[in-house]
Design a protein around this motif. Structure first.
Motif, PDB file in Angstrom:
ATOM      1  N   LEU A  82      16.722  -3.367 168.884  1.00 37.46           N
ATOM      2  CA  LEU A  82      17.870  -4.085 169.440  1.00 37.46           C
ATOM      3  C   LEU A  82      17.504  -5.544 169.711  1.00 37.46           C
ATOM      4  N   PHE A  83      16.291  -5.772 170.194  1.00 42.77           N
ATOM      5  CA  PHE A  83      15.820  -7.154 170.384  1.00 42.77           C
ATOM      6  C   PHE A  83      15.794  -7.880 169.036  1.00 42.77           C
ATOM      7  N   PHE A  84      15.299  -7.198 168.011  1.00 39.31           N
ATOM      8  CA  PHE A  84      15.256  -7.756 166.654  1.00 39.31           C
ATOM      9  C   PHE A  84      16.652  -8.162 166.202  1.00 39.31           C
ATOM     10  N   PHE A  85      17.630  -7.283 166.398  1.00 40.13           N
ATOM     11  CA  PHE A  85      18.998  -7.553 165.933  1.00 40.13           C
ATOM     12  C   PHE A  85      19.639  -8.708 166.712  1.00 40.13           C
ATOM     13  N   VAL A  86      19.313  -8.833 167.994  1.00 41.06           N
ATOM     14  CA  VAL A  86      19.847  -9.951 168.786  1.00 41.06           C
ATOM     15  C   VAL A  86      19.280 -11.274 168.267  1.00 41.06           C
ATOM     16  N   VAL A  87      17.997 -11.296 167.942  1.00 41.29           N
ATOM     17  CA  VAL A  87      17.380 -12.509 167.388  1.00 41.29           C
ATOM     18  C   VAL A  87      18.031 -12.865 166.048  1.00 41.29           C
ATOM     19  N   VAL A  88      18.275 -11.842 165.205  1.00 37.58           N
ATOM     20  CA  VAL A  88      18.959 -12.081 163.931  1.00 37.58           C
ATOM     21  C   VAL A  88      20.355 -12.643 164.184  1.00 37.58           C
ATOM     22  N   PHE A  89      21.057 -12.110 165.191  1.00 32.06           N
ATOM     23  CA  PHE A  89      22.394 -12.597 165.554  1.00 32.06           C
ATOM     24  C   PHE A  89      22.348 -14.087 165.912  1.00 32.06           C
ATOM     25  N   MET A  90      21.375 -14.468 166.706  1.00 33.23           N
ATOM     26  CA  MET A  90      21.250 -15.871 167.110  1.00 33.23           C
ATOM     27  C   MET A  90      20.973 -16.755 165.894  1.00 33.23           C
ATOM     28  N   HIS A  91      20.148 -16.264 164.994  1.00 36.87           N
ATOM     29  CA  HIS A  91      19.816 -17.031 163.789  1.00 36.87           C
ATOM     30  C   HIS A  91      21.049 -17.195 162.895  1.00 36.87           C
ATOM     31  N   LEU A  92      21.798 -16.107 162.727  1.00 40.90           N
ATOM     32  CA  LEU A  92      22.966 -16.137 161.844  1.00 40.90           C
ATOM     33  C   LEU A  92      24.098 -16.982 162.410  1.00 40.90           C
ATOM     34  N   SER A  93      24.214 -17.012 163.737  1.00 42.29           N
ATOM     35  CA  SER A  93      25.308 -17.750 164.368  1.00 42.29           C
ATOM     36  C   SER A  93      25.326 -19.214 163.949  1.00 42.29           C
ATOM     37  N   HIS A  94      24.140 -19.751 163.714  1.00 40.98           N
ATOM     38  CA  HIS A  94      24.075 -21.146 163.249  1.00 40.98           C
ATOM     39  C   HIS A  94      23.921 -21.214 161.727  1.00 40.98           C
ATOM     40  N   ALA A  95      23.241 -20.231 161.142  1.00 44.89           N
ATOM     41  CA  ALA A  95      22.931 -20.297 159.711  1.00 44.89           C
ATOM     42  C   ALA A  95      24.194 -20.297 158.848  1.00 44.89           C
ATOM     43  N   PHE A  96      25.192 -19.486 159.208  1.00 40.04           N
ATOM     44  CA  PHE A  96      26.408 -19.362 158.390  1.00 40.04           C
ATOM     45  C   PHE A  96      27.145 -20.701 158.255  1.00 40.04           C
ATOM     46  N   PRO A  97      27.577 -21.335 159.361  1.00 40.17           N
ATOM     47  CA  PRO A  97      28.269 -22.625 159.201  1.00 40.17           C
ATOM     48  C   PRO A  97      27.352 -23.731 158.687  1.00 40.17           C
ATOM     49  N   SER A  98      26.053 -23.643 159.021  1.00 40.53           N
ATOM     50  CA  SER A  98      25.115 -24.667 158.562  1.00 40.53           C
ATOM     51  C   SER A  98      24.992 -24.658 157.043  1.00 40.53           C
ATOM     52  N   ALA A  99      25.016 -23.452 156.432  1.00 41.54           N
ATOM     53  CA  ALA A  99      24.926 -23.355 154.974  1.00 41.54           C
ATOM     54  C   ALA A  99      26.131 -24.028 154.314  1.00 41.54           C
ATOM     55  N   PHE A 100      27.334 -23.815 154.866  1.00 44.41           N
ATOM     56  CA  PHE A 100      28.543 -24.443 154.327  1.00 44.41           C
ATOM     57  C   PHE A 100      28.439 -25.963 154.441  1.00 44.41           C
ATOM     58  N   GLN A 101      27.921 -26.437 155.569  1.00 44.19           N
ATOM     59  CA  GLN A 101      27.801 -27.880 155.775  1.00 44.19           C
ATOM     60  C   GLN A 101      26.803 -28.490 154.788  1.00 44.19           C
ATOM     61  N   THR A 102      25.649 -27.834 154.612  1.00 45.41           N
ATOM     62  CA  THR A 102      24.622 -28.348 153.701  1.00 45.41           C
ATOM     63  C   THR A 102      25.125 -28.408 152.263  1.00 45.41           C
TER      64      THR A 102
ATOM     65  N   PRO B 133      23.392 -24.679 170.669  1.00 42.61           N
ATOM     66  CA  PRO B 133      22.094 -24.265 171.202  1.00 42.61           C
ATOM     67  C   PRO B 133      21.274 -23.444 170.220  1.00 42.61           C
ATOM     68  N   HIS B 134      21.942 -22.629 169.394  1.00 36.91           N
ATOM     69  CA  HIS B 134      21.212 -21.815 168.414  1.00 36.91           C
ATOM     70  C   HIS B 134      20.570 -22.685 167.333  1.00 36.91           C
ATOM     71  N   SER B 135      21.133 -23.891 167.106  1.00 35.45           N
ATOM     72  CA  SER B 135      20.567 -24.791 166.108  1.00 35.45           C
ATOM     73  C   SER B 135      19.162 -25.228 166.515  1.00 35.45           C
ATOM     74  N   LYS B 136      18.972 -25.494 167.815  1.00 32.80           N
ATOM     75  CA  LYS B 136      17.674 -25.939 168.306  1.00 32.80           C
ATOM     76  C   LYS B 136      16.632 -24.817 168.270  1.00 32.80           C
ATOM     77  N   LEU B 137      17.102 -23.575 168.166  1.00 33.34           N
ATOM     78  CA  LEU B 137      16.197 -22.429 168.177  1.00 33.34           C
ATOM     79  C   LEU B 137      15.966 -21.841 166.789  1.00 33.34           C
ATOM     80  N   MET B 138      16.519 -22.458 165.745  1.00 33.16           N
ATOM     81  CA  MET B 138      16.464 -21.864 164.405  1.00 33.16           C
ATOM     82  C   MET B 138      15.033 -21.572 163.956  1.00 33.16           C
ATOM     83  N   MET B 139      14.132 -22.519 164.163  1.00 31.75           N
ATOM     84  CA  MET B 139      12.759 -22.301 163.712  1.00 31.75           C
ATOM     85  C   MET B 139      12.120 -21.147 164.483  1.00 31.75           C
TER      86      MET B 139
END
Length: 319
Positions: A261-281, A101-107
């Motif tokens: 705290l809202f800012f950090f939660v948004v960063v958390f959601m972004h990172l949750s997909h960004a980390f494995p996505s970078a390895f895949q790319t 779900p975080h992948s669809k929200l990356m942008m």
């Protein structure tokens, strides 16, 4: 909208590499922020901020960081636009693939992060570059000791002040027929004493108001007027924004804490997909260790969330 032609995989590789650099920076930034929680009147954090603000290597790194952040954002948005242009007509039936779900929200999380960074820059970075006024700190060794210090200390022990000395010097000058050179030297000495009195006033008020750090190296919470007076007397004085007390003041306000705290939660959601996505790319994933990469990504995202959130929460709770 006609965009330059760069292969999609090239943009993805650049986004992944730039994102990897930003992942490392977040760990560094989080670790530095935790210094604020030390009960040392900001000694560690102030020394760190002073080093970061004066070292030329850090200044170069700062430029690299901003270029990296800008390029990562622009390339990510560009990639999203070109992907949408490649499929202008949406599928009639939604895909049922197991997309995170975080992948669809990356942008969208990326856009929110950019908006929140503007708030963060107003609170801290714009203070550093002098676009926003705030409180300042100064190293105590900026107050250079010389013969005038000893003279004023001796006068103070006798119940006299620098103004008493100045009055006597002016009275002496009026009773004598001084040459232009002698009068100029006398005026210079009088101004020197006035400057020293100003420095003593700044230092003594800091001591009375308990604004000197525990290690005695910094005066905190200086006003802009005090800083202007200090720089007029000692242009080489080490004055920096007082980020330790700026952070503690801001994070004592509930709506600012909730915003971060809202800012950090948004960063958390972004990172949750960004980390494995970078390895895949980058082609660094594989069937045998995809699970391990996903676990590391979640662990990293939680560390960043907890580490950054701890500072505003604990400060607000009075730690």
């Amino acid at each position: 909208m006609n965009l330059p032609k760069i292969h999609s995989i090239t943009k993805k590789l650049l986004v992944a590499l730039l994102g990897g650099f930003l992942l490392l920076f977040l760990l560094f930034h989080m670790t530095a922020n935790l210094f604020i929680l030390r009960h040392d009147d900001g000694a560690w954090y102030s020394a760190f901020c002073h080093f970061m603000g004066t070292n030329w290597v850090v200044k170069v790194f700062e430029v690299v960081l901003f270029v990296t952040l800008l390029c990562h954002a622009v390339l990510s948005l560009w990639l999203a636009i070109t992907n949408r242009q490649a499929r202008p007509v949406r599928y009639r039936q939604r895909s049922r693939t197991k997309t995170h779900p975080h992948s669809k929200l990356m942008m969208w999380t990326g856009i929110l992060i950019a908006a929140c960074l503007i708030l963060h820059f107003f609170d801290f970075y714009f203070v550093k570059v002098g676009w926003v006024d705030a409180q300042y700190m100064v190293r105590t060794d900026s107050f250079v000791q010389d013969e005038y210090d000893g003279m004023l200390q001796q006068l103070a022990s006798q119940g006299l002040t620098g103004e008493d000395v100045i009055a006597e010097m002016e009275e002496y000058a009026s009773s004598q027929n001084l040459s232009t050179e002698e009068q100029s030297e006398l005026d210079k000495n009088i101004q020197m004493i006035r400057d020293k009195m100003t420095l003593y006033d700044i230092m003594n008020r800091a001591v009375r108001e308990h604004r000197v750090s525990a290690d005695g190296q910094w005066i905190h919470q200086m006003s802009k007027d005090d800083c202007d007076q200090l720089r007029a007397i000692l242009p080489e004085a080490d004055t920096d924004p007082d980020f330790y007390y700026i952070a503690r003041q801001k994070f004592s306000v509930l709506h600012i804490v909730l915003s971060y705290l809202f800012f950090f939660v948004v960063v958390f959601m972004h990172l949750s997909h960004a980390f494995p996505s970078a390895f895949q790319t980058l082609g660094l994933n594989g069937y045998k260790y995809n699970g391990w990469i996903a676990w590391c990504g979640k662990f990293y995202a939680w560390i960043i969330l907890i580490g950054f959130s701890a500072v505003p929460i604990l400060i607000y709770l009075g730690f």
